[in-house]
Write a protein that holds these residues in place. Structure first.
Motif, PDB file in Angstrom:
ATOM      1  N   ALA A   6       0.875  -0.982  -0.204  1.00 38.58           N
ATOM      2  CA  ALA A   6       0.232  -0.211   0.178  1.00 38.58           C
ATOM      3  C   ALA A   6       0.650   2.080   0.263  1.00 38.58           C
ATOM      4  CB  ALA A   6      -1.210  -0.225   1.456  1.00 38.58           C
ATOM      5  N   THR A   7       1.710   1.569   0.503  1.00 40.18           N
ATOM      6  CA  THR A   7       3.112   2.278   0.921  1.00 40.18           C
ATOM      7  C   THR A   7       3.603   2.138   0.240  1.00 40.18           C
ATOM      8  OG1 THR A   7       3.588   1.625   2.438  1.00 40.18           O
ATOM      9  CG2 THR A   7       2.090   2.675   3.482  1.00 40.18           C
ATOM     10  N   GLY A   8       4.478   1.567  -0.024  1.00 36.64           N
ATOM     11  CA  GLY A   8       5.706   1.060  -1.405  1.00 36.64           C
ATOM     12  C   GLY A   8       6.489   1.088   0.290  1.00 36.64           C
ATOM     13  N   ASP A   9       6.346   1.615   0.848  1.00 41.69           N
ATOM     14  CA  ASP A   9       7.975   0.657   1.951  1.00 41.69           C
ATOM     15  C   ASP A   9       8.400  -1.063   1.897  1.00 41.69           C
ATOM     16  OD1 ASP A   9       7.047   2.971   3.182  1.00 41.69           O
ATOM     17  OD2 ASP A   9       6.454   2.757   4.695  1.00 41.69           O
ATOM     18  N   GLY A  10       9.549  -0.749   2.107  1.00 46.56           N
ATOM     19  CA  GLY A  10      10.258  -2.164   1.990  1.00 46.56           C
ATOM     20  C   GLY A  10      10.454  -2.719   0.409  1.00 46.56           C
ATOM     21  N   MET A  11       9.483  -1.673  -0.711  1.00 51.24           N
ATOM     22  CA  MET A  11       9.534  -2.552  -2.270  1.00 51.24           C
ATOM     23  C   MET A  11      11.417  -3.284  -2.477  1.00 51.24           C
ATOM     24  SD  MET A  11       6.616  -3.662  -2.148  1.00 51.24           S
ATOM     25  CE  MET A  11       6.646  -4.399  -3.939  1.00 51.24           C
ATOM     26  N   PRO A  12      11.779  -1.715  -2.149  1.00 50.11           N
ATOM     27  CA  PRO A  12      13.514  -2.011  -2.069  1.00 50.11           C
ATOM     28  C   PRO A  12      14.008  -2.794  -2.225  1.00 50.11           C
ATOM     29  CG  PRO A  12      12.881   0.269  -1.767  1.00 50.11           C
ATOM     30  CD  PRO A  12      11.716  -0.455  -2.172  1.00 50.11           C
ATOM     31  N   GLN A  13      13.571  -3.383  -0.346  1.00 54.15           N
ATOM     32  CA  GLN A  13      14.775  -4.518  -0.179  1.00 54.15           C
ATOM     33  C   GLN A  13      13.834  -5.359  -0.580  1.00 54.15           C
ATOM     34  OE1 GLN A  13      13.150  -1.354   0.899  1.00 54.15           O
ATOM     35  NE2 GLN A  13      14.058  -0.667   3.037  1.00 54.15           N
ATOM     36  N   LEU A  14      12.966  -5.912  -0.924  1.00 50.64           N
ATOM     37  CA  LEU A  14      12.550  -6.785  -1.490  1.00 50.64           C
ATOM     38  C   LEU A  14      12.647  -6.852  -3.014  1.00 50.64           C
ATOM     39  CD1 LEU A  14      10.603  -9.145  -1.859  1.00 50.64           C
ATOM     40  CD2 LEU A  14       8.289  -7.900  -2.234  1.00 50.64           C
ATOM     41  N   LEU A  15      13.123  -6.257  -3.439  1.00 52.99           N
ATOM     42  CA  LEU A  15      13.367  -6.366  -5.233  1.00 52.99           C
ATOM     43  C   LEU A  15      15.028  -6.529  -4.972  1.00 52.99           C
ATOM     44  CD1 LEU A  15      11.799  -3.385  -7.377  1.00 52.99           C
ATOM     45  CD2 LEU A  15      11.471  -6.106  -7.257  1.00 52.99           C
ATOM     46  N   GLU A  16      15.508  -6.078  -3.688  1.00 52.06           N
ATOM     47  CA  GLU A  16      16.896  -6.302  -3.764  1.00 52.06           C
ATOM     48  C   GLU A  16      17.425  -8.167  -3.353  1.00 52.06           C
ATOM     49  OE1 GLU A  16      20.751  -5.013  -1.105  1.00 52.06           O
ATOM     50  OE2 GLU A  16      18.962  -3.794  -1.527  1.00 52.06           O
ATOM     51  N   ALA A  17      16.315  -8.459  -2.020  1.00 50.29           N
ATOM     52  CA  ALA A  17      16.908  -9.834  -2.025  1.00 50.29           C
ATOM     53  C   ALA A  17      15.954 -10.877  -3.447  1.00 50.29           C
ATOM     54  CB  ALA A  17      15.203  -9.732  -0.853  1.00 50.29           C
ATOM     55  N   VAL A  18      15.327 -10.497  -4.018  1.00 50.12           N
ATOM     56  CA  VAL A  18      15.272 -10.905  -5.107  1.00 50.12           C
ATOM     57  C   VAL A  18      16.226 -11.602  -6.253  1.00 50.12           C
ATOM     58  CG1 VAL A  18      13.156 -12.149  -7.137  1.00 50.12           C
ATOM     59  CG2 VAL A  18      12.795 -11.197  -4.725  1.00 50.12           C
ATOM     60  N   ASP A  19      16.750  -9.782  -6.029  1.00 50.30           N
ATOM     61  CA  ASP A  19      17.433  -9.932  -7.066  1.00 50.30           C
ATOM     62  C   ASP A  19      19.121 -11.575  -6.425  1.00 50.30           C
ATOM     63  OD1 ASP A  19      19.185  -9.077  -9.133  1.00 50.30           O
ATOM     64  OD2 ASP A  19      20.468  -8.233  -7.516  1.00 50.30           O
ATOM     65  N   GLY A  20      18.961 -10.654  -5.213  1.00 49.72           N
ATOM     66  CA  GLY A  20      20.626 -11.724  -4.665  1.00 49.72           C
ATOM     67  C   GLY A  20      20.328 -13.009  -4.740  1.00 49.72           C
ATOM     68  N   PHE A  21      18.984 -12.993  -4.444  1.00 42.45           N
ATOM     69  CA  PHE A  21      18.963 -14.776  -4.806  1.00 42.45           C
ATOM     70  C   PHE A  21      18.584 -15.068  -5.578  1.00 42.45           C
ATOM     71  CE2 PHE A  21      15.229 -17.885  -4.185  1.00 42.45           C
ATOM     72  CZ  PHE A  21      15.387 -18.727  -2.786  1.00 42.45           C
ATOM     73  N   LEU A  22      18.494 -14.401  -7.222  1.00 36.19           N
ATOM     74  CA  LEU A  22      18.665 -15.564  -7.912  1.00 36.19           C
ATOM     75  C   LEU A  22      19.158 -15.482  -8.349  1.00 36.19           C
ATOM     76  CD1 LEU A  22      15.071 -13.829  -9.109  1.00 36.19           C
ATOM     77  CD2 LEU A  22      15.695 -16.311  -9.129  1.00 36.19           C
ATOM     78  N   GLY A  23      20.128 -14.657  -7.913  1.00 35.91           N
ATOM     79  CA  GLY A  23      21.985 -14.038  -8.841  1.00 35.91           C
ATOM     80  C   GLY A  23      22.370 -14.731  -8.650  1.00 35.91           C
ATOM     81  N   ARG A  24      22.534 -15.128  -7.437  1.00 33.54           N
ATOM     82  CA  ARG A  24      23.686 -16.313  -6.716  1.00 33.54           C
ATOM     83  C   ARG A  24      22.789 -17.598  -7.245  1.00 33.54           C
ATOM     84  NH1 ARG A  24      20.230 -16.603  -1.713  1.00 33.54           N
ATOM     85  NH2 ARG A  24      19.499 -18.650  -2.052  1.00 33.54           N
ATOM     86  N   SER A  25      22.110 -18.182  -7.320  1.00 38.75           N
ATOM     87  CA  SER A  25      21.758 -19.210  -7.833  1.00 38.75           C
ATOM     88  C   SER A  25      21.210 -19.819  -9.283  1.00 38.75           C
ATOM     89  CB  SER A  25      20.594 -19.315  -6.908  1.00 38.75           C
ATOM     90  OG  SER A  25      19.329 -19.698  -7.501  1.00 38.75           O
TER      91      SER A  25
END
Length: 122
Positions: free
Chosen positions: A41-60
């Protein structure tokens, strides 16, 4: 269905409704993102979510090129089902040249199950 064996990041939405609405990322024992607290709703935490997904996919993720004979149609279908086929070409002899990207563990399992030794170009 075996989903508990699939690597995952748990995403908790509606963090804006908590007493402490600050977005956060909880790490697992290996220091990888395990849980992300955010608010759509507020967008808070979305940059952290995208960074987490990017790191997760990029490593594997791993990328491979394979040359499959015409008799390997089942293997070709499994590659399309299991990963992201980036490119496919057909040679003059009818072989498929396939470039695929998928999680490293999934590729290793598929390679064992389908005996891909000798079919992987790089």
């Amino acid at each position: 269905i075996g989903a508990e064996c699939v690597p995952q990041i748990k995403v908790y939405n509606k963090a804006d409704r908590l007493a402490d609405p600050a977005p956060r990322v909880d790490l697992d024992a290996d220091g990888q993102a395990a849980r992300v607290w955010c608010s759509a709703a507020t967008g808070d935490g979305m940059p952290q979510l995208l960074e987490a997904v990017d790191g997760f996919l990029g490593r594997s993720l791993t990328r491979h090129r394979l040359q499959l004979p015409p008799s390997a149609g089942r293997v070709r279908a499994r590659l399309f089902d299991s990963g992201r086929v980036l490119d496919e070409q057909v040679t003059d002899s009818g072989d498929w040249l396939i470039e695929v990207e998928m999680p490293a563990a999934r590729f290793a399992r598929l390679a064992r199950q389908e005996n891909l030794e000798g079919l992987v170009i790089d």
